[in-house]
Design a protein around this motif. Structure first.
Motif, short mmCIF file in Angstrom:
data_model
loop_
_atom_site.label_atom_id
_atom_site.label_comp_id
_atom_site.label_asym_id
_atom_site.label_seq_id
_atom_site.Cartn_x
_atom_site.Cartn_y
_atom_site.Cartn_z
N GLU A 80 51.18 -38.98 -6.53
CA GLU A 80 50.57 -40.13 -5.78
C GLU A 80 51.57 -41.42 -6.14
O GLU A 80 51.35 -42.39 -5.61
N GLY A 81 52.49 -41.56 -7.06
CA GLY A 81 53.37 -42.66 -7.11
C GLY A 81 54.54 -42.80 -6.18
O GLY A 81 54.95 -41.95 -5.47
N ASN A 82 55.02 -43.92 -6.12
CA ASN A 82 55.96 -44.14 -4.88
C ASN A 82 57.34 -43.52 -5.57
O ASN A 82 57.66 -43.24 -6.52
N LEU A 83 57.77 -42.88 -4.66
CA LEU A 83 59.12 -41.88 -4.56
C LEU A 83 58.81 -40.84 -5.86
O LEU A 83 59.88 -40.66 -6.39
N CYS A 84 57.65 -40.41 -6.05
CA CYS A 84 57.30 -39.52 -7.02
C CYS A 84 57.85 -38.20 -6.66
O CYS A 84 57.83 -37.06 -7.52
N ASN A 85 58.44 -37.84 -5.52
CA ASN A 85 58.77 -36.37 -5.16
C ASN A 85 60.10 -36.11 -5.18
O ASN A 85 60.65 -35.47 -4.55
N ASN A 86 60.76 -36.86 -6.17
CA ASN A 86 62.16 -36.93 -6.63
C ASN A 86 63.33 -36.67 -5.64
O ASN A 86 62.93 -36.67 -4.41
N ALA A 87 64.46 -36.62 -5.74
CA ALA A 87 65.84 -36.79 -4.89
C ALA A 87 66.60 -35.75 -4.99
O ALA A 87 67.66 -35.99 -4.69
N GLN A 88 65.86 -34.47 -5.19
CA GLN A 88 66.92 -33.34 -5.25
C GLN A 88 67.46 -33.25 -3.83
O GLN A 88 66.93 -33.45 -2.82
N SER A 89 68.79 -32.80 -3.72
CA SER A 89 69.34 -32.59 -2.49
C SER A 89 69.19 -30.98 -1.96
O SER A 89 69.49 -30.27 -2.90
N ILE A 90 68.81 -30.68 -0.84
CA ILE A 90 68.40 -29.69 -0.44
C ILE A 90 69.20 -29.44 0.92
O ILE A 90 69.42 -30.14 1.69
N GLY A 91 69.94 -28.36 1.09
CA GLY A 91 70.78 -27.91 2.19
C GLY A 91 69.73 -27.10 3.07
O GLY A 91 69.29 -25.94 2.77
N LEU A 92 69.49 -27.57 4.53
CA LEU A 92 68.65 -26.84 5.58
C LEU A 92 69.23 -27.23 6.72
O LEU A 92 69.63 -28.53 6.77
N SER A 93 69.11 -26.52 7.76
CA SER A 93 69.53 -27.00 9.10
C SER A 93 68.18 -27.54 9.65
O SER A 93 67.24 -27.56 9.33
#
Length: 207
Positions: free
Chosen positions: A179-192
């Motif tokens: 529920e918080g702002n930007l709470c879904n973290n910033a991991q880098s994910i590789g996908l097309s």
């Protein structure tokens, strides 16, 4: 696509057999023909519409009708930045009152909340949430042996209740909301890009 729509309709418009309602479940082509059915109390007549956009381009627009219960008639959205899917289902309680399809919703304005989203392989960008998108979401989908992750904004109804509960067991989707702002973290994910769009459409409709 037929499997996706069937799963969604079983969640949003469960059959109950006397109120007369129209029933129309789209097949693989997306088209369907209305037929009359009887619904037992406390069922109502229901309409559902699922629309997916990529930018201003409409990728998918599915309409369905059947018996429904009031608690399962709602509006919600899931927004991954590159694409956004809206779900709208409405109830009525007179014979054959669900003859008309649910109108297409207009694009809402930003609500002030922000969540991380992915652009290419970079998941550090902030996305402005729209309308009732009051949660941040991260989803993981196994496709062809590869695990893909998407991030964005979602309405509460995407994250809790029958819609969320139908996703995981049916399609192997792992969804996490916060529920918080930007709470879904910033991991880098590789996908097309193609896989992202395909998975997003699937997630939105599974739901």
């Amino acid at each position: 696509m037929h499997l996706i729509v069937t799963i969604l309709m079983s969640v949003l418009l469960p059959k109950a057999y006397s109120l007369k309602c129209f029933e129309c479940t789209p097949g693989q082509s997306g088209a369907c023909t209305d037929k009359q059915i009887d619904c037992r109390n406390p069922a109502q007549c229901g309409n559902a519409r699922i629309t997916t956009y990529m930018g201003d381009t409409k990728l998918l627009d599915v309409n369905a009708k059947s018996c429904a219960v009031p608690t399962e008639c709602f509006s919600a959205a899931v927004n991954f930045g590159i694409s956004r899917t809206t779900i709208a289902s409405k109830c009525c309680n007179t014979d054959l009152c669900n003859s008309q399809s649910v109108p297409e919703s207009t694009k809402p304005t930003p609500n002030g909340k922000k969540c991380f989203t992915c652009t290419g392989t970079d998941c550090t960008s902030a996305l402005s949430c729209l309308g009732d998108e009051d949660r941040c979401i991260s989803t993981s989908v196994n496709t062809g042996g590869k695990k893909m992750t998407m991030k964005g904004c979602a309405s509460k109804r995407i994250c809790v209740g029958e819609v969320s509960g139908a996703l995981g067991p049916a399609m192997g989707v792992d969804m996490k909301c916060c529920e918080g702002n930007l709470c879904n973290n910033a991991q880098s994910i590789g996908l097309s890009l193609l896989l992202l769009v395909t998975s997003m459409v699937s997630v939105a409709l599974f739901h």
